[in-house]
Motif scaffolding. Sequence first.
Motif: not given
Length: 253
Positions: A172, A175, A191, A193
């Motif tokens: 990702c 993050c 993702c 996040c």
Amino acid sequence: MYEHGVWRLHFVCRVEVDVADAPGDGVAGIDLGICNLAAVSYGDESVLYPGGALKEDEYYFAKKRAETDDSASREAKRLDRKRTSRRTHFLHTLSKDIVSECVERGVGTIVVGDLSGIREDENGESRNWGTHGNLDLHGWAFDRFTMLLDYKAETEGIEVVTKSERGTSKTCSVCGRSDDNQRVERGLYVCDCGFVGNADANGAENIRRKVLPNLATDGGDRDNGWLAQPAVRLFDRSGGRFAPREQVTGRES
Ligand SMILES: [Zn+2]
């Protein structure tokens, strides 16, 4: 200089090769792929170059080639030459467009993903590129593209570096995590996040980061809309160049 019984005058000429100063100190990352031949990340903007026009050519020439009775005939050779010159023109135009976009954005370094990752999967096996008869296209196109890019970038004072693609499609870019909490769905990188973006743009951004000092990641709070909505530049057959999708009608919409 006295040589073999005669005096010779030696002149030395120094020829300066005209190389421009780098347009800036920006860094661009390029992810090469199949659906999008190239995805470029500028760090605050991403641009996709779909390979559709090139693929259409491949289908066309494969079909025409199959129609010729004799694969060693003049007609077959003519088709092969034409296909090669079309491919070359396309890749010339693509590399030229990317370099001029880089100049506009003050890029001094272009990072390109190492191509071994394109041809082999994690186990070193050749990837299955489907059954469209364009198996040989990609290795050829990528080598050629990188060579052309290198040459065109150099004349603009831009350095091209290649870096391993390992992990760049899985990580990702927001993050920095690469575990089992990310997935790719229909070209979108998702993702846990909270980041959802174009998978190829995400890969290109990860490649771009390879030459940057390690940045602290912020867990997804950064504005990453530019990764979610890349600009698209298409090959315009009528003009023989790339242009924003909005300006190219009738293809690859
Ligand atoms: Zn993430």
